[in-house]
Design a protein around this motif. Structure first.
Motif, PDB file in Angstrom:
ATOM      1  N   SER A 103     -11.299 -11.520  19.162  1.00  0.00           N
ATOM      2  CA  SER A 103     -10.236 -12.103  19.974  1.00  0.00           C
ATOM      3  C   SER A 103      -9.320 -13.017  19.170  1.00  0.00           C
ATOM      4  O   SER A 103      -8.252 -13.403  19.652  1.00  0.00           O
ATOM      5  CB  SER A 103     -10.832 -12.883  21.150  1.00  0.00           C
ATOM      6  OG  SER A 103     -11.596 -13.988  20.686  1.00  0.00           O
TER       7      SER A 103
ATOM      8  N   ARG B 214      -2.904  -7.958  18.836  1.00  0.00           N
ATOM      9  CA  ARG B 214      -2.194  -6.712  18.547  1.00  0.00           C
ATOM     10  C   ARG B 214      -0.949  -6.662  19.421  1.00  0.00           C
ATOM     11  O   ARG B 214      -1.038  -6.768  20.642  1.00  0.00           O
ATOM     12  CB  ARG B 214      -3.090  -5.504  18.829  1.00  0.00           C
ATOM     13  CG  ARG B 214      -2.432  -4.154  18.509  1.00  0.00           C
ATOM     14  CD  ARG B 214      -3.458  -3.026  18.584  1.00  0.00           C
ATOM     15  NE  ARG B 214      -4.037  -2.923  19.924  1.00  0.00           N
ATOM     16  CZ  ARG B 214      -3.531  -2.188  20.905  1.00  0.00           C
ATOM     17  NH1 ARG B 214      -2.393  -1.501  20.708  1.00  0.00           N
ATOM     18  NH2 ARG B 214      -4.118  -2.119  22.082  1.00  0.00           N
TER      19      ARG B 214
ATOM     20  N   ARG C 279       2.858  -5.085  20.855  1.00  0.00           N
ATOM     21  CA  ARG C 279       3.204  -3.845  21.562  1.00  0.00           C
ATOM     22  C   ARG C 279       3.506  -2.692  20.628  1.00  0.00           C
ATOM     23  O   ARG C 279       3.521  -1.533  21.058  1.00  0.00           O
ATOM     24  CB  ARG C 279       4.405  -4.104  22.481  1.00  0.00           C
ATOM     25  CG  ARG C 279       5.591  -4.727  21.780  1.00  0.00           C
ATOM     26  CD  ARG C 279       6.697  -5.066  22.745  1.00  0.00           C
ATOM     27  NE  ARG C 279       7.663  -5.991  22.168  1.00  0.00           N
ATOM     28  CZ  ARG C 279       8.825  -6.305  22.724  1.00  0.00           C
ATOM     29  NH1 ARG C 279       9.172  -5.750  23.872  1.00  0.00           N
ATOM     30  NH2 ARG C 279       9.635  -7.171  22.150  1.00  0.00           N
TER      31      ARG C 279
ATOM     32  N   TYR D  11       1.914  -9.347  23.472  1.00  0.00           N
ATOM     33  CA  TYR D  11       0.675  -8.864  22.867  1.00  0.00           C
ATOM     34  C   TYR D  11      -0.246  -8.277  23.940  1.00  0.00           C
ATOM     35  O   TYR D  11      -0.185  -8.654  25.121  1.00  0.00           O
ATOM     36  CB  TYR D  11      -0.060 -10.019  22.163  1.00  0.00           C
ATOM     37  CG  TYR D  11       0.705 -10.625  21.024  1.00  0.00           C
ATOM     38  CD1 TYR D  11       0.569 -10.136  19.726  1.00  0.00           C
ATOM     39  CD2 TYR D  11       1.572 -11.706  21.236  1.00  0.00           C
ATOM     40  CE1 TYR D  11       1.272 -10.695  18.670  1.00  0.00           C
ATOM     41  CE2 TYR D  11       2.276 -12.259  20.176  1.00  0.00           C
ATOM     42  CZ  TYR D  11       2.127 -11.754  18.904  1.00  0.00           C
ATOM     43  OH  TYR D  11       2.825 -12.308  17.870  1.00  0.00           O
ATOM     44  N   TRP D  12      -1.111  -7.377  23.479  1.00  0.00           N
ATOM     45  CA  TRP D  12      -2.096  -6.777  24.368  1.00  0.00           C
ATOM     46  C   TRP D  12      -3.283  -7.717  24.548  1.00  0.00           C
ATOM     47  O   TRP D  12      -3.894  -8.162  23.577  1.00  0.00           O
ATOM     48  CB  TRP D  12      -2.590  -5.451  23.794  1.00  0.00           C
ATOM     49  CG  TRP D  12      -1.573  -4.360  23.846  1.00  0.00           C
ATOM     50  CD1 TRP D  12      -0.799  -3.908  22.825  1.00  0.00           C
ATOM     51  CD2 TRP D  12      -1.232  -3.583  24.998  1.00  0.00           C
ATOM     52  NE1 TRP D  12       0.026  -2.901  23.244  1.00  0.00           N
ATOM     53  CE2 TRP D  12      -0.213  -2.669  24.589  1.00  0.00           C
ATOM     54  CE3 TRP D  12      -1.655  -3.567  26.330  1.00  0.00           C
ATOM     55  CZ2 TRP D  12       0.360  -1.763  25.455  1.00  0.00           C
ATOM     56  CZ3 TRP D  12      -1.083  -2.653  27.201  1.00  0.00           C
ATOM     57  CH2 TRP D  12      -0.095  -1.766  26.765  1.00  0.00           C
ATOM     58  N   ARG D  13      -3.592  -8.023  25.807  1.00  0.00           N
ATOM     59  CA  ARG D  13      -4.794  -8.802  26.157  1.00  0.00           C
ATOM     60  C   ARG D  13      -5.395  -8.161  27.398  1.00  0.00           C
ATOM     61  O   ARG D  13      -4.707  -8.030  28.432  1.00  0.00           O
ATOM     62  CB  ARG D  13      -4.456 -10.272  26.447  1.00  0.00           C
ATOM     63  CG  ARG D  13      -3.760 -11.001  25.316  1.00  0.00           C
ATOM     64  CD  ARG D  13      -4.623 -11.110  24.084  1.00  0.00           C
ATOM     65  NE  ARG D  13      -5.805 -11.913  24.304  1.00  0.00           N
ATOM     66  CZ  ARG D  13      -6.807 -12.015  23.439  1.00  0.00           C
ATOM     67  NH1 ARG D  13      -6.772 -11.337  22.316  1.00  0.00           N
ATOM     68  NH2 ARG D  13      -7.846 -12.770  23.717  1.00  0.00           N
ATOM     69  N   ASP D  14      -6.663  -7.748  27.296  1.00  0.00           N
ATOM     70  CA  ASP D  14      -7.339  -7.120  28.436  1.00  0.00           C
ATOM     71  C   ASP D  14      -6.533  -5.944  28.983  1.00  0.00           C
ATOM     72  O   ASP D  14      -6.339  -5.810  30.196  1.00  0.00           O
ATOM     73  CB  ASP D  14      -7.596  -8.149  29.543  1.00  0.00           C
ATOM     74  CG  ASP D  14      -8.489  -9.289  29.071  1.00  0.00           C
ATOM     75  OD1 ASP D  14      -9.414  -9.014  28.277  1.00  0.00           O
ATOM     76  OD2 ASP D  14      -8.250 -10.440  29.490  1.00  0.00           O
ATOM     77  N   LYS D  15      -6.028  -5.128  28.074  1.00  0.00           N
ATOM     78  CA  LYS D  15      -5.289  -3.907  28.408  1.00  0.00           C
ATOM     79  C   LYS D  15      -3.967  -4.170  29.131  1.00  0.00           C
ATOM     80  O   LYS D  15      -3.418  -3.286  29.781  1.00  0.00           O
ATOM     81  CB  LYS D  15      -6.165  -2.970  29.258  1.00  0.00           C
ATOM     82  CG  LYS D  15      -7.432  -2.517  28.541  1.00  0.00           C
ATOM     83  CD  LYS D  15      -8.229  -1.551  29.398  1.00  0.00           C
ATOM     84  CE  LYS D  15      -9.496  -1.110  28.651  1.00  0.00           C
ATOM     85  NZ  LYS D  15     -10.303  -0.159  29.472  1.00  0.00           N
ATOM     86  N   ARG D  16      -3.454  -5.394  28.979  1.00  0.00           N
ATOM     87  CA  ARG D  16      -2.156  -5.730  29.553  1.00  0.00           C
ATOM     88  C   ARG D  16      -1.304  -6.389  28.489  1.00  0.00           C
ATOM     89  O   ARG D  16      -1.806  -7.123  27.637  1.00  0.00           O
ATOM     90  CB  ARG D  16      -2.299  -6.681  30.744  1.00  0.00           C
ATOM     91  CG  ARG D  16      -3.008  -6.097  31.946  1.00  0.00           C
ATOM     92  CD  ARG D  16      -2.967  -7.069  33.126  1.00  0.00           C
ATOM     93  NE  ARG D  16      -3.563  -8.359  32.788  1.00  0.00           N
ATOM     94  CZ  ARG D  16      -2.907  -9.515  32.767  1.00  0.00           C
ATOM     95  NH1 ARG D  16      -1.603  -9.546  33.039  1.00  0.00           N
ATOM     96  NH2 ARG D  16      -3.537 -10.639  32.473  1.00  0.00           N
TER      97      ARG D  16
END
Length: 279
Positions: free
Chosen positions: A59, A63, A65, A122-127
């Motif tokens: 974490s 990452r 977009r 950024y991507w966090r928990d697939k969002r």
């Protein structure tokens, strides 16, 4: 060893291998520095992970977009980077002093490196979420901040930058080294890492052009090598004549005896080979 001359060579030494280089590696660097100026840009990944367990957690890396990865950097992380980099500066000086080479440390944020606004999504928990991450790409380099470059002196650069709001921000060390090399008119940039070559289809590549390296980067390269190939491309675009990626002593890398040499010119057949690999 063939010295480059009065023009400095820029070397980026990865944080994953900085403290693991044997004494012979440092002796070789010092031998070069005694006849030509060296700017050494350092990473800090391994000592930062050793400092606090949270930096070893997945974490800790974001990452964006576009699929690019960067360290999740807050003001507290910046302070930790400053702490470990100060220790690394002492270690580098201790390694080079016995060889008659002085080390001067320069913090990139103190006038050397300017940063543009960084990515915010950024991507966090697939969002995709908006994060004020203190990371930004290099937008400017002021070589005057390095002082008088001369043989017998290594300038050690900590690649933190100052953004348009006056904040200290993290920046990719490979790309920072490329920007510094371009600004200095350095003929060579050495990206020293823990792998001896760029591999394509499992085979070591000894020489490749910027075009072929770009084709491979965009289709197949991942992680740290993807960043190194991007830095190589930016360095060559900035006027650097050649970029070398490898794990050997500097003199061997500059002589082309090992490592992967990336140049603006095309070695015969490599564009076609890279295009086939990327297909």
């Amino acid at each position: 060893m063939t010295p480059v001359g009065a023009t400095p060579v820029v070397v980026k030494l990865g944080g994953s291998c900085l403290e693991d280089m044997a004494g012979d590696w440092w002796a070789d660097l010092a031998a070069h520095a005694r006849v030509a100026p060296v700017v050494l840009v350092h990473g800090w990944s391994k000592p930062l992970k050793r400092l606090r367990a949270r930096y070893r957690d997945p974490s800790a890396v974001l990452r964006d977009r576009y699929g690019n990865q960067s360290r999740w950097t807050t003001p507290e992380v910046v302070e930790d980077i400053l702490a470990v980099s100060a220790g690394l500066a002492v270690e580098v000086a201790d390694r080079l002093r016995p060889h008659g080479v002085a080390v001067d440390r320069v913090l990139g944020r103190d006038g050397l490196l300017s940063a543009a606004p960084g990515e915010r999504w950024y991507w966090r928990d697939k969002r995709l979420v908006e994060i004020d991450n203190l990371v930004g790409p290099i937008s400017g380099v002021d070589p005057a901040a390095l002082g008088g470059l001369a043989p017998g002196r290594v300038v050690l650069v900590t690649p933190l930058a100052r953004d348009e709001r006056g904040r200290t921000v993290n920046t990719d060390a490979d790309r920072a080294a490329a920007a510094v090399a371009g600004a200095l008119g350095a003929p060579a940039l050495a990206l020293v890492t823990d792998v001896p070559f760029l591999l394509i289809d499992g085979e070591p590549v000894r020489a490749i052009s910027a075009t072929s390296a770009r084709l491979f980067r965009d289709k197949h390269a991942v992680g740290g090598m993807r960043k190194k190939l991007r830095a190589a491309d930016e360095g060559l675009a900035g006027g650097v004549e050649r970029v070398v990626i490898g794990s050997a002593p500097l003199s061997e890398l500059l002589a082309g005896a090992t490592g992967t040499v990336i140049t603006p010119d095309e070695p015969a057949g490599l564009v076609a080979a890279a295009a086939e690999t990327s297909a």
